[in-house]
Design a protein around this motif. Sequence first.
Motif, PDB file in Angstrom:
ATOM      1  N   VAL A 378       0.840  -1.205   0.000  1.00 45.37           N
ATOM      2  CA  VAL A 378       0.000   0.000   0.000  1.00 45.37           C
ATOM      3  C   VAL A 378       0.871   1.250   0.000  1.00 45.37           C
ATOM      4  O   VAL A 378       0.654   2.201  -0.771  1.00 45.37           O
ATOM      5  CB  VAL A 378      -0.946  -0.015   1.224  1.00 45.37           C
ATOM      6  N   GLY A 379       1.886   1.275   0.893  1.00 43.89           N
ATOM      7  CA  GLY A 379       2.763   2.438   0.957  1.00 43.89           C
ATOM      8  C   GLY A 379       3.538   2.660  -0.325  1.00 43.89           C
ATOM      9  O   GLY A 379       3.715   3.804  -0.771  1.00 43.89           O
ATOM     10  N   THR A 380       4.011   1.579  -0.943  1.00 44.13           N
ATOM     11  CA  THR A 380       4.776   1.701  -2.191  1.00 44.13           C
ATOM     12  C   THR A 380       3.919   2.276  -3.306  1.00 44.13           C
ATOM     13  O   THR A 380       4.362   3.164  -4.054  1.00 44.13           O
ATOM     14  CB  THR A 380       5.327   0.326  -2.603  1.00 44.13           C
ATOM     15  N   ILE A 381       2.696   1.799  -3.444  1.00 39.98           N
ATOM     16  CA  ILE A 381       1.796   2.301  -4.493  1.00 39.98           C
ATOM     17  C   ILE A 381       1.501   3.783  -4.272  1.00 39.98           C
ATOM     18  O   ILE A 381       1.529   4.599  -5.211  1.00 39.98           O
ATOM     19  CB  ILE A 381       0.503   1.472  -4.528  1.00 39.98           C
ATOM     20  N   LEU A 382       1.229   4.164  -3.030  1.00 44.05           N
ATOM     21  CA  LEU A 382       0.971   5.567  -2.730  1.00 44.05           C
ATOM     22  C   LEU A 382       2.203   6.425  -3.014  1.00 44.05           C
ATOM     23  O   LEU A 382       2.092   7.524  -3.571  1.00 44.05           O
ATOM     24  CB  LEU A 382       0.541   5.725  -1.267  1.00 44.05           C
ATOM     25  N   GLY A 383       3.381   5.926  -2.631  1.00 48.33           N
ATOM     26  CA  GLY A 383       4.600   6.688  -2.855  1.00 48.33           C
ATOM     27  C   GLY A 383       4.901   6.899  -4.322  1.00 48.33           C
ATOM     28  O   GLY A 383       5.282   8.001  -4.743  1.00 48.33           O
ATOM     29  N   ARG A 384       4.709   5.851  -5.127  1.00 54.52           N
ATOM     30  CA  ARG A 384       4.980   5.962  -6.559  1.00 54.52           C
ATOM     31  C   ARG A 384       3.999   6.918  -7.236  1.00 54.52           C
ATOM     32  O   ARG A 384       4.372   7.664  -8.144  1.00 54.52           O
ATOM     33  CB  ARG A 384       4.874   4.587  -7.218  1.00 54.52           C
ATOM     34  N   ASN A 385       2.745   6.907  -6.815  1.00 53.12           N
ATOM     35  CA  ASN A 385       1.726   7.716  -7.479  1.00 53.12           C
ATOM     36  C   ASN A 385       1.707   9.166  -6.989  1.00 53.12           C
ATOM     37  O   ASN A 385       1.403  10.085  -7.764  1.00 53.12           O
ATOM     38  CB  ASN A 385       0.343   7.100  -7.276  1.00 53.12           C
ATOM     39  N   LEU A 386       2.020   9.391  -5.719  1.00 58.13           N
ATOM     40  CA  LEU A 386       1.908  10.728  -5.160  1.00 58.13           C
ATOM     41  C   LEU A 386       3.190  11.534  -5.252  1.00 58.13           C
ATOM     42  O   LEU A 386       3.144  12.756  -5.420  1.00 58.13           O
ATOM     43  CB  LEU A 386       1.455  10.642  -3.690  1.00 58.13           C
ATOM     44  N   SER A 387       4.340  10.888  -5.108  1.00 55.18           N
ATOM     45  CA  SER A 387       5.600  11.648  -5.114  1.00 55.18           C
ATOM     46  C   SER A 387       6.708  10.892  -5.828  1.00 55.18           C
ATOM     47  O   SER A 387       7.858  10.923  -5.396  1.00 55.18           O
ATOM     48  CB  SER A 387       6.031  11.977  -3.677  1.00 55.18           C
ATOM     49  N   GLY A 388       6.350  10.210  -6.902  1.00 59.30           N
ATOM     50  CA  GLY A 388       7.329   9.387  -7.592  1.00 59.30           C
ATOM     51  C   GLY A 388       7.839   9.971  -8.895  1.00 59.30           C
ATOM     52  O   GLY A 388       8.508   9.273  -9.657  1.00 59.30           O
ATOM     53  N   GLN A 389       7.530  11.252  -9.151  1.00 61.49           N
ATOM     54  CA  GLN A 389       7.994  11.866 -10.395  1.00 61.49           C
ATOM     55  C   GLN A 389       9.376  12.489 -10.199  1.00 61.49           C
ATOM     56  O   GLN A 389       9.638  13.105  -9.163  1.00 61.49           O
ATOM     57  CB  GLN A 389       7.001  12.960 -10.847  1.00 61.49           C
ATOM     58  N   PRO A 390      10.279  12.322 -11.173  1.00 65.51           N
ATOM     59  CA  PRO A 390      11.615  12.945 -11.057  1.00 65.51           C
ATOM     60  C   PRO A 390      11.497  14.458 -10.913  1.00 65.51           C
ATOM     61  O   PRO A 390      10.718  15.104 -11.624  1.00 65.51           O
ATOM     62  CB  PRO A 390      12.300  12.560 -12.372  1.00 65.51           C
ATOM     63  N   ASN A 391      12.242  15.030  -9.990  1.00 66.12           N
ATOM     64  CA  ASN A 391      12.213  16.480  -9.776  1.00 66.12           C
ATOM     65  C   ASN A 391      13.615  16.982  -9.460  1.00 66.12           C
ATOM     66  O   ASN A 391      13.864  17.558  -8.412  1.00 66.12           O
ATOM     67  CB  ASN A 391      11.239  16.845  -8.659  1.00 66.12           C
ATOM     68  N   PHE A 392      14.539  16.738 -10.393  1.00 65.41           N
ATOM     69  CA  PHE A 392      15.913  17.165 -10.196  1.00 65.41           C
ATOM     70  C   PHE A 392      15.974  18.689 -10.126  1.00 65.41           C
ATOM     71  O   PHE A 392      15.244  19.381 -10.835  1.00 65.41           O
ATOM     72  CB  PHE A 392      16.804  16.667 -11.336  1.00 65.41           C
ATOM     73  N   PRO A 393      16.860  19.218  -9.309  1.00 63.65           N
ATOM     74  CA  PRO A 393      16.916  20.687  -9.136  1.00 63.65           C
ATOM     75  C   PRO A 393      17.514  21.419 -10.332  1.00 63.65           C
ATOM     76  O   PRO A 393      17.412  22.639 -10.404  1.00 63.65           O
ATOM     77  CB  PRO A 393      17.791  20.854  -7.900  1.00 63.65           C
ATOM     78  N   CYS A 394      18.181  20.696 -11.248  1.00 67.25           N
ATOM     79  CA  CYS A 394      18.759  21.336 -12.424  1.00 67.25           C
ATOM     80  C   CYS A 394      18.871  20.310 -13.540  1.00 67.25           C
ATOM     81  O   CYS A 394      18.544  19.139 -13.354  1.00 67.25           O
ATOM     82  CB  CYS A 394      20.122  21.951 -12.109  1.00 67.25           C
ATOM     83  N   ARG A 395      19.322  20.759 -14.696  1.00 68.03           N
ATOM     84  CA  ARG A 395      19.417  19.890 -15.859  1.00 68.03           C
ATOM     85  C   ARG A 395      20.484  18.822 -15.635  1.00 68.03           C
ATOM     86  O   ARG A 395      21.541  19.087 -15.072  1.00 68.03           O
ATOM     87  CB  ARG A 395      19.752  20.728 -17.096  1.00 68.03           C
ATOM     88  N   VAL A 396      20.219  17.599 -16.104  1.00 66.77           N
ATOM     89  CA  VAL A 396      21.112  16.473 -15.904  1.00 66.77           C
ATOM     90  C   VAL A 396      21.578  15.943 -17.245  1.00 66.77           C
ATOM     91  O   VAL A 396      20.767  15.737 -18.159  1.00 66.77           O
ATOM     92  CB  VAL A 396      20.417  15.337 -15.117  1.00 66.77           C
ATOM     93  N   ASN A 397      22.871  15.743 -17.374  1.00 68.25           N
ATOM     94  CA  ASN A 397      23.416  15.183 -18.602  1.00 68.25           C
ATOM     95  C   ASN A 397      22.982  13.736 -18.793  1.00 68.25           C
ATOM     96  O   ASN A 397      22.962  12.960 -17.826  1.00 68.25           O
ATOM     97  CB  ASN A 397      24.948  15.229 -18.583  1.00 68.25           C
ATOM     98  N   ALA A 398      22.653  13.361 -19.992  1.00 67.37           N
ATOM     99  CA  ALA A 398      22.300  11.965 -20.275  1.00 67.37           C
ATOM    100  C   ALA A 398      23.529  11.064 -20.195  1.00 67.37           C
ATOM    101  O   ALA A 398      23.433   9.892 -19.816  1.00 67.37           O
ATOM    102  CB  ALA A 398      21.649  11.851 -21.648  1.00 67.37           C
ATOM    103  N   VAL A 399      24.694  11.607 -20.551  1.00 67.33           N
ATOM    104  CA  VAL A 399      25.946  10.837 -20.508  1.00 67.33           C
ATOM    105  C   VAL A 399      26.831  11.394 -19.402  1.00 67.33           C
ATOM    106  O   VAL A 399      27.176  12.581 -19.422  1.00 67.33           O
ATOM    107  CB  VAL A 399      26.686  10.908 -21.864  1.00 67.33           C
ATOM    108  N   PRO A 400      27.200  10.582 -18.438  1.00 68.54           N
ATOM    109  CA  PRO A 400      28.048  11.081 -17.348  1.00 68.54           C
ATOM    110  C   PRO A 400      29.408  11.532 -17.859  1.00 68.54           C
ATOM    111  O   PRO A 400      29.978  10.948 -18.781  1.00 68.54           O
ATOM    112  CB  PRO A 400      28.178   9.867 -16.424  1.00 68.54           C
ATOM    113  N   ARG A 401      29.939  12.573 -17.235  1.00 71.32           N
ATOM    114  CA  ARG A 401      31.263  13.042 -17.583  1.00 71.32           C
ATOM    115  C   ARG A 401      32.329  12.110 -17.020  1.00 71.32           C
ATOM    116  O   ARG A 401      32.118  11.469 -15.999  1.00 71.32           O
ATOM    117  CB  ARG A 401      31.487  14.435 -17.003  1.00 71.32           C
TER     118      ARG A 401
END
Length: 555
Positions: A378-401
């Motif tokens: 129950v907790g996992t389903i709620l967590g994924r649906n309510l606050s499971g969207q990526p919210n990075f604070p800045c732009r992220v490179n697709a390929v690591p440096r």
Amino acid sequence: MAPAGFLWCVVALLVLQGRADEHDHTYQDKEEVVLWMNTVGPYHNRQETYKYFSLPFCGGSKKSIDHYHETLGEALQGVELEFSGLDIKFKDDVMQTTYCEIDLDKQTRDAFVYAIKNHYWYQMYIDDLPIWGIVGEADENGEDFYLWTYKKLEIGYNGNRIVDVNLTSEGKVKLVPNTKIQMSYSVKWKKSDVKFEDRFDKYLDPSFFQHRIHWFSIFNSFMMVIFLVGLVSMILMRTLRKDYARYSKEEEMDDMSSFNIFIPYWFWLPNLCIIIVAMLEDLYTERGSMLSTAIFVYAATSPVNGYFGGSLYARQGGRRWIKQMFIGAFLIPAMVCGTAFFINFIAIYYHASRAIPFGTMVAVCCICFFVILPLNLVGTILGRNLSGQPNFPCRVNAVPRPIPEKKWFMEPAVIVCLGGILPFGSIFIEMYFIFTSFWAYKIYYVYGFMMLVLVILCIVTVCVTIVCTYFLLNAEDYRWQWTSFLSAASTAIYVYMYSFYYYFFKTKMYGLFQTSFYFGYMAVFSTALGIMCGAIGYMGTSAFVRKIYTNVKID
């Protein structure tokens, strides 16, 4: 969810079983008072216990009374209460009376001699008050052995309640083969001014737990907190200003990496709840209550585990959420149960009271599969649906440096090894008191100290991991997630190393059973502590990284 509600009722019954017919601790004059015989075992191996009548003691003539495990914790802790058969009535004195006779053949004598050589003590209960007595003693040469045959009980009462019990062992009789030994007892009742709610105070040891070194360790840890908080504040307010100016000129940044976390992210919460309950309620006054409370709190907080674990895993782009849920739900229970079942085989071999009954094992498994797992789902389903969207604070490179070369002491492995030193330094004095209460004959009751130490540990852990992460990021190494977790979790390594020191220099434990019991459960304790510290370190570092990268301006 109806079956889940039913199973919650089952758990409640498991935890509170026996309350309906538990004695209310009030007596009428001449009412029967039961003397329960619990366990017997070597003094230096506290956890190695056996049923009292596993030694060839004899009981009184009164009809046997069955005792059932009243709580799940009582069953797991190896409580084995058996009726003594002695006739004891409230406020009714009993002069010295023979209650049984032991036929001392060779086998019986050898059993008593072995117990005396290994300093066997036994435990009894009257009205839930514990009483300890020694089986016997040897002479100075170790050639002759004597059995204490006379139990002299002195019971204090206040109104219609029992508030004090004292046992004096007398009647020392030499163990001579092919003789008969008479066992006797007496009961003396006396009026006492001790209040019922204060009757357990005599078992506590304020001079030990409130020693000034205990206070000094708290003060020392507090000063460490002030220093580390000041250091982190300096980094945030001064040093990062230059970094912001440098990074704002760059077009791209790579501050995040793929990080799939499986840990019970919330593991600090049940520990906090248990300490709070222990502070509010005197759990040490009831057999197995601490362990029962821990199991109940762990199960009750499972939705929190599922929520935070599921939301974090989803935010980091994890796709195997069912696998993550199972690992998050069963990592700690599997570790504890696996260790317990392994030690259980040794306990069965030794015929020790620590052997877990089959019904108790089934109950624990049912709690895991029918309570913890559904609530985690129950907790996992709620967590994924309510606050499971990526919210990075800045732009992220697709390929690591590529990570540039850096000095050896800036490598993640070195940071991980060094990260746990200061957190361990803030708690190792408290570890001594906790170890002594569990592995020796001390009752831990200063949960206010424990709460304060837990708060200090959390602050020190967060500050240390933030500093470690800052230096790692300053070296343009973006692998901060697992580094922050493991550098905080490495506190467990130092705790386990300290347990070796404690075992060899602070105890007199011996034998396969006690050694496996000690190091097995210390491994579980250390691992659980490491997971808790790692989760706290990661949470604090994640907030720090989010804060500094939120303030970075990218053109």
